[in-house]
Scaffold this motif. Structure first.
Motif, PDB file in Angstrom:
ATOM      1  N   GLN A 113     -11.014   6.913  -3.116  1.00  0.00           N
ATOM      2  CA  GLN A 113     -10.288   5.902  -3.893  1.00  0.00           C
ATOM      3  C   GLN A 113     -10.086   4.649  -3.072  1.00  0.00           C
ATOM      4  N   LEU A 114      -9.757   4.871  -1.805  1.00  0.00           N
ATOM      5  CA  LEU A 114      -9.518   3.725  -0.929  1.00  0.00           C
ATOM      6  C   LEU A 114     -10.779   2.881  -0.824  1.00  0.00           C
ATOM      7  N   ASN A 170       1.320   6.700  -6.744  1.00  0.00           N
ATOM      8  CA  ASN A 170       0.086   7.353  -7.167  1.00  0.00           C
ATOM      9  C   ASN A 170      -0.587   7.969  -5.950  1.00  0.00           C
ATOM     10  N   PRO A 171      -0.226   9.207  -5.618  1.00  0.00           N
ATOM     11  CA  PRO A 171      -0.726   9.805  -4.371  1.00  0.00           C
ATOM     12  C   PRO A 171      -2.246   9.865  -4.300  1.00  0.00           C
ATOM     13  N   ASN A 172      -2.909   9.819  -5.455  1.00  0.00           N
ATOM     14  CA  ASN A 172      -4.377   9.826  -5.439  1.00  0.00           C
ATOM     15  C   ASN A 172      -4.952   8.682  -4.637  1.00  0.00           C
ATOM     16  N   PHE A 173      -4.177   7.635  -4.519  1.00  0.00           N
ATOM     17  CA  PHE A 173      -4.703   6.437  -3.902  1.00  0.00           C
ATOM     18  C   PHE A 173      -5.083   6.672  -2.452  1.00  0.00           C
ATOM     19  N   ALA A 174      -4.371   7.595  -1.800  1.00  0.00           N
ATOM     20  CA  ALA A 174      -4.630   7.810  -0.381  1.00  0.00           C
ATOM     21  C   ALA A 174      -5.944   8.537  -0.159  1.00  0.00           C
ATOM     22  N   ASP A 175      -6.533   9.059  -1.216  1.00  0.00           N
ATOM     23  CA  ASP A 175      -7.827   9.718  -1.123  1.00  0.00           C
ATOM     24  C   ASP A 175      -8.858   8.712  -0.593  1.00  0.00           C
ATOM     25  N   ILE A 229       2.161   1.758  -3.502  1.00  0.00           N
ATOM     26  CA  ILE A 229       1.115   2.283  -4.387  1.00  0.00           C
ATOM     27  C   ILE A 229       0.918   3.766  -4.145  1.00  0.00           C
ATOM     28  N   THR A 230       0.879   4.138  -2.872  1.00  0.00           N
ATOM     29  CA  THR A 230       0.625   5.547  -2.559  1.00  0.00           C
ATOM     30  C   THR A 230       1.761   6.422  -3.039  1.00  0.00           C
ATOM     31  N   LEU A 250       0.836  -1.202   0.000  1.00  0.00           N
ATOM     32  CA  LEU A 250       0.000   0.000   0.000  1.00  0.00           C
ATOM     33  C   LEU A 250       0.869   1.248   0.000  1.00  0.00           C
ATOM     34  N   ALA A 251       1.974   1.190   0.754  1.00  0.00           N
ATOM     35  CA  ALA A 251       2.874   2.342   0.762  1.00  0.00           C
ATOM     36  C   ALA A 251       3.441   2.580  -0.630  1.00  0.00           C
TER      37      ALA A 251
END
Lengths: 372, 376, 403
Positions: free
Chosen positions: A37-38, A29-34, A25-26, A22-23
């Motif tokens: 999105q999660l 793609n920083p959007n993922f932490a939204d 991915i984030t 997960l780290a």
């Protein structure tokens, strides 16, 4: 501190891997932490995680369920054909699907326990027969996507929430099913299932009706596949290729979570974490731009490495405390290999290493006295 | 006393005879003859490829492991063979050698992961299969290579209705049967598969037999891939996946009486299982059964055939105690002596009460000991 | 133990690294289209064939000859062969080696073919058709053809090959029997059959769809290409043509393999939408189109410009959602032509040696007509199935009982 230590221990290996993925991915793609999105990510993983929960109960009891994928496909097609565009049929068809799922699990369980056919074979046969029967009934292609009210289960959710903005029903259903699963593991059924996986004969001699216990494990597995099917109808729509291969994904997820093939130990939450690890891995490969043809290879390497690490590290921790091993070739651990090889049930009485045989014959092991 | 030992191989062959009989009747209803040369050739051809894979799978399952990577090994083998031969008959020996070497290497990797890293065979070979799939997708874009006519003859010709490929398969089955029954590696494989702990304590090295089993399994999958290359005339990256050979070979092995737990089984049972599949498929094709129903029938046949003999005692060991056991009539003597034993125990007890309570525990234990033994 | 563990782990890791590194640096190996990389050097796509591309480009413009209302009998640029050697009276037995009925397109065609068979049986042209289904396996289909040669007592062989190169020897063996052989759908690498029936081809599909997207988008826009499987030549040709045209027009095209799994499709689109705007969707077959569109709906963004296929699920969603779209076809009515060709051969009439059928996409103007003609059909039905004038229309296709 203890939490951190558990994280790096073999029991927590899958969680550590999940955190790393997960780290990664984030970072990419920083959007993922939204939060939105999660939530969508969890919505996507939910069907796989639910199937993994069902497979957990079967594997921990030392069996296999290869029919989950075909059951998902069958349920999806049944939903498509029976509900049609009629909203009022949603609830009755849902109930029918649950009953059908339980019935398939019952058949799997009874043939395995009463006819004593290995579960690998029973569920393999069921996989072929079920899919063939459904395709024959529908002419190979479903009628179409069912009414929206049915599909909302897998597709919709609670909108306009303060922090996360969108909470899919799938996430709630996953949480509920996981809670039920954890509750079952704490009940006698859960504990007897682990015992059956460890040593079925001992359980039988202890008086448990192992045929009913195992059958219930198969029914849980089939119900999990049914629920996953309901979610997939909403998420993916109705198509004959929905659900293909889910049983192998589920088995991989469960094994990644530290549950041993052959049964006898494992934690259900770790199995669900294994499902998340797999999906996170796919997502990471996608985001990192790894060529699609190589993804399978990377997946294979990681699966082998993860299982090898957790298995080997577990054995290192389980070195018998009593026996003093000054011998140099302690490379071969004296404790049981029964957990590591693919042997459903019936491990011999040499579990836990060699115990010194005493003179008192009345304390001798049960199977030597009663014969077979 | 001697009774006719009906073990699982005999049962499988009986099922095969039954299936052939039913099949012949059904085929006759559509006006064909089951035993015509074309039909026999169809059945035997259908047996050859799956038979080779199943022989290898038998070895691995005897060792209490599994091999799910055979499908990809077959595809890879067909491609390596076809691209190396490249239409030139002079390349055939090297192409075959290279293919089998690569397959042996894959088998070695499988064996090492299973024995040294102690990863379960299911997961290990699933992972290796995925790796091979990645290699196939990356390196090959559809069919490739070309097999010279000299090599295509293996897949195409036969002696009468019996294809050469079937003869090769039977020959290899004999070799493996001899290996299992008459060599030390075979005996050790049975031991390791039956109970690795006992084997290790008995001084058997547990790693080599299983590694050999995995290597042989991959080599047999490579041979099956070579046969497919011969029949198709090209190598194909999907030829293994088209046939679903991994799960079908496992089903054939279990149908043939080999235990998934390992330690017990026979090659001829496996061949019988493969034959049952081939006959059932052939009869359904001749009767033009709907392909979806074919899968239903296959699933039911697999479960039903295994169920026929699964209910019997899976491990037939002679009873050691009790009636029919190894005791030489000791039961009768013990039963006859029981009243005297009880009387003696009572007398002892009476004597002990007079002299003191010291021995009470011991006599109680002796009484229950005797009673317990007689009752069991 | 520690040492052997370390060695073993290291070797597995090495194997893994080797698999990754060795595969991509092997100079003899042609790298696949990497996702996200639009400019391929001169090596290009292994499947791209300039000659075939040009031929099919031209064929798209040609007006086909033959009856207007019977597209399954039309042909383009036909070179005829003389079949008088096969002319004979009486009902004939046909033997059909089918690759499979494992996808909705083939299932629809199979139902249509059987209804066509009934017509010809009533006319006394064909007595019966024996079918062997290979369930997508090359090996099985070769055995099927050999069985027909040995046992089938066939008057005509109809073959829908599972793959091109592998089936060639078996088709040649069928030709050697002296009976007429008709091949349709995918081809083989021999021209011994009497006729090879197929629509214009994959390159034409790629051209139609790519040109449509290019016309409706601008340079620099992103198009996500959803492909079912690698290695199938009818599908690879479609992408080869489209990719070339996208490159030339400056469209940023990314391709993924989906296995036709709608869940996979939805995940891929969702991930792509998370990375940025997606303006267009290209598919090499229509399965799962609905899932792709729903991904846009769930993310709350505008619909893309999309090409799907003439599968009813896509057409209906297209009507509902109202996006800019095109439905290319791989003329499903080609399943009628083989039996009709057999009829012509036994009558001694000339047939084209390569029977190229028309392949016209359904555009927005024609959408309503096809929707109304196919009302009540299941979602897996194909609009250009060509069976409107066959007995049993529309019930047989609506009920979709596989014969």
């Amino acid at each position: 501190m203890r939490f951190l230590r558990t994280l790096v221990s073999p029991r927590g290996a899958v969680f550590l891997l999940l955190v790393i993925l997960l780290a990664a991915i984030t970072i990419l793609n920083p959007n993922f932490a939204d939060p939105g999105q999660l939530m969508r990510f969890i919505q996507r993983v939910a069907p796989i995680a639910i199937v993994a929960i069902g497979q957990y109960f079967v594997i921990v009891a030392g069996e296999f369920d290869l029919s989950q994928g075909s059951l998902i496909t069958a349920q999806v097609i049944i939903a498509g054909n029976l509900v049609g565009q009629d909203d009022s049929r949603t609830i009755p068809v849902l109930l029918l699907m649950l009953v059908f799922g339980a019935a398939i699990g019952l058949v799997n369980g009874l043939i395995t326990t009463l006819l004593k056919v290995p579960s690998f074979i029973v569920t393999l046969g069921m996989m072929l027969a079920l899919l063939g029967a459904v395709m024959w009934w529908t002419g190979g292609a479903a009628t179409g996507n069912p009414a929206d009210s049915f599909r909302q289960i897998g597709r919709g959710g609670i909108r306009d929430l303060p922090l996360i903005d969108f909470l899919p029903w799938s996430v709630l259903i996953l949480a509920a099913w996981l809670a039920i699963g954890i509750w079952i593991t704490k009940r006698p059924l859960g504990k007897v299932l682990i015992a059956v996986g460890d040593n079925a004969r001992a359980v039988r001699y202890a008086g448990a009706r192992d045929w009913w216990v195992l059958t219930r494990a198969f029914m849980i597995s089939s119900l999990s596949a049914t629920i996953a099917g309901v979610l997939l109808v909403g998420y993916a729509g109705v198509h004959p290729s929905v659900g293909r291969g889910y049983e192998f994904i589920a088995i991989t997820a469960v094994v990644l979570g530290g549950v041993v093939l052959g049964g006898g130990r494992g934690w259900i939450v770790a199995a669900v974490a294994g499902a998340f690890v797999l999906e996170a891995l796919f997502l990471l490969l996608n985001i990192a731009g790894v060529p699609s043809s190589l993804r399978d290879a990377v997946q294979g390497v990681i699966i082998i490495a993860a299982v090898a690490y957790s298995g080997v590290a577990f054995r290192a921790r389980r070195r018998p405390r009593a026996a003093p091993h000054a011998s140099p070739d302690s490379g071969k651990e004296p404790d049981d290999p029964a957990g590591e090889s693919a042997r459903p049930s019936a491990s011999p009485a040499l579990v836990g290493g060699v115990t010194p045989a005493g003179p008192a014959t009345t304390t001798a092991r049960p199977d030597q006295i009663r014969g077979d | 006393m001697k009774r006719l030992r009906i073990d699982s191989t005999v049962i499988v062959l009986a099922i095969l005879v039954l299936v052939i009989a039913i099949g012949a009747i059904l085929v006759a209803t559509v006006g064909r003859s089951f035993f015509s040369p074309g039909n026999i050739r169809d059945i035997l051809t259908g047996m050859s490829v799956l038979g080779l894979v199943a022989i290898g799978q038998t070895l691995v399952i005897l060792g209490a492991s599994l091999d799910l990577s055979v499908t990809y090994v077959m595809s890879l083998a067909s491609l390596i063979a076809a691209t190396t031969m490249n239409g030139n008959p002079a390349n055939i020996p090297w192409a075959v050698t290279l293919t089998l070497l690569v397959c042996a290497g894959i088998g070695l990797a499988n064996g090492l992961i299973v024995t040294v890293l102690k990863v379960n065979g299911f997961i290990a070979t699933l992972g290796v299969g995925l790796i091979l799939q990645g290699v196939l997708n990356t390196s090959f874009q559809g069919s490739a290579g070309s097999v010279p006519w000299a090599f295509q003859l293996i897949g195409a010709t036969g002696i009468g209705p019996v294809p050469i490929s079937t003869l090769i398969m039977i020959g290899l089955a004999v070799v493996v049967w001899w290996l299992l029954g008459r060599t030390r590696t075979g005996a050790h494989l049975f031991a390791v598969g039956g109970d690795p702990e006992v084997a290790r304590l008995s001084g058997v090295r547990t790693k080599p037999p299983l590694i050999v089993a995995h290597v042989l399994c991959s080599v047999f999958a490579g041979l099956a891939g070579l046969l497919l290359a011969s029949r198709l005339g090209v190598g194909s990256p999907t030829v293994g996946q088209q046939g679903g050979y991994a799960l079908l070979s496992i089903a054939a092995v279990v149908l043939g009486g080999t235990l998934l737990l390992g330690g017990r089984g026979s090659i001829w049972g496996t061949i019988g299982g493969v034959a049952i599949f081939a006959v059932v498929d052939n009869v359904m094709s001749v009767m033009q059964v709907n392909p979806f129903l074919k899968d239903v029938v296959r699933g039911v046949v697999i479960v039903a055939a295994v169920a026929v003999y699964s209910r019997r005692a899976i491990v037939r060991r002679r009873a050691r105690f009790g009636p029919g056991g190894t005791r030489t009539g000791g039961d009768a003597a013990a039963a006859a002596a029981a009243p005297d034993m009880v009387a003696a125990a009572v007398a002892l007890e009476a004597g002990a009460k007079d002299t003191g309570a010291n021995d009470t525990g011991a006599t109680d234990a002796a009484a229950t000991d005797a009673g317990g033994e007689v009752r069991s | 133990m520690r040492r052997s563990l370390k060695i073993a782990t290291a070797s597995v890791a090495l194997v893994g690294l080797f698999a990754l590194a060795g595969c991509t640096t092997d100079p003899g190996v042609e790298p696949p289209e990497p996702s996200g990389d639009t400019s391929e050097p001169a090596a290009g796509n292994e499947w791209f064939d300039q000659d075939l591309f040009d031929t099919q480009y031209a064929q798209r413009e040609v007006i086909p000859e033959g009856p207007e209302d019977e597209p399954y009998l039309q042909h383009i640029n036909a070179e005829f062969v003389d079949t008088s050697a096969y002319a004979s009276m009486g009902a004939k037995k046909a033997c059909f080696a089918n690759a499979s009925i494992s996808n909705p397109w083939r299932q629809t065609g199979w139902i249509t073919m059987n209804q066509q068979l009934k017509v010809l049986q009533d006319e006394g042209v064909i007595s019966s058709m024996e079918t062997r289904d290979a369930q997508d396996s090359d090996d099985t289909q070769i055995a099927d053809i050999d069985y027909f040669i040995a046992e089938g007592d066939c008057d005509v062989f109809i073959i829908s090959p599972n793959s091109t190169a592998a089936m060639t020897p078996a088709v040649e063996r069928a030709c050697d029997t002296g009976k007429p052989v008709i091949v349709f759908d995918r081809g083989v690498n021999t021209d011994c059959p009497v006729t090879f029936i197929h629509p214009i081809g994959g390159f034409a599909w790629g051209i139609d769809t790519a040109e449509f997207l290019i016309d409706n988008l601008e340079a620099g826009d992103k198009v996500v290409a959803l492909r079912i499987l690698p290695g199938v030549d009818v599908l690879e040709h479609r992408w080869a043509a489209a990719e070339k045209l996208f490159d030339e027009a400056g469209i940023d095209a990314v391709d993924y393999f989906t296995g036709a799994d709608p869940a996979e499709i939805k995940s891929i689109i969702t991930d792509e939408l998370a990375k940025g705007d997606v303006k267009g969707i290209w598919m090499d077959a229509g399965d799962g189109a609905v899932a792709a569109l729903e991904a846009f709906e769930d993310a709350g963004v505008d619909y893309p410009v999309m090409t799907g296929e003439d599968e009813m699920s896509f057409l209906r969603k297209w009507k509902d959602a109202g996006f800019v779209g095109l439905a290319p076809v791989y003329s499903n009515f080609q399943w009628r032509t083989p039996l009709l060709a057999a009829k012509m051969i036994f009558a001694g009439e000339q047939v084209p040696s390569e029977w190229v059928l028309p392949q016209n996409p359904i555009n927005a103007e024609e959408l309503d007509r096809y929707l109304s003609e196919n009302e009540g059909m299941p979602d897996g039905h194909y609009a250009k199935f060509g069976g409107e004038n066959l007995p049993g229309y529309p019930e047989v296709w609506q009920q979709r009982l596989i014969p």
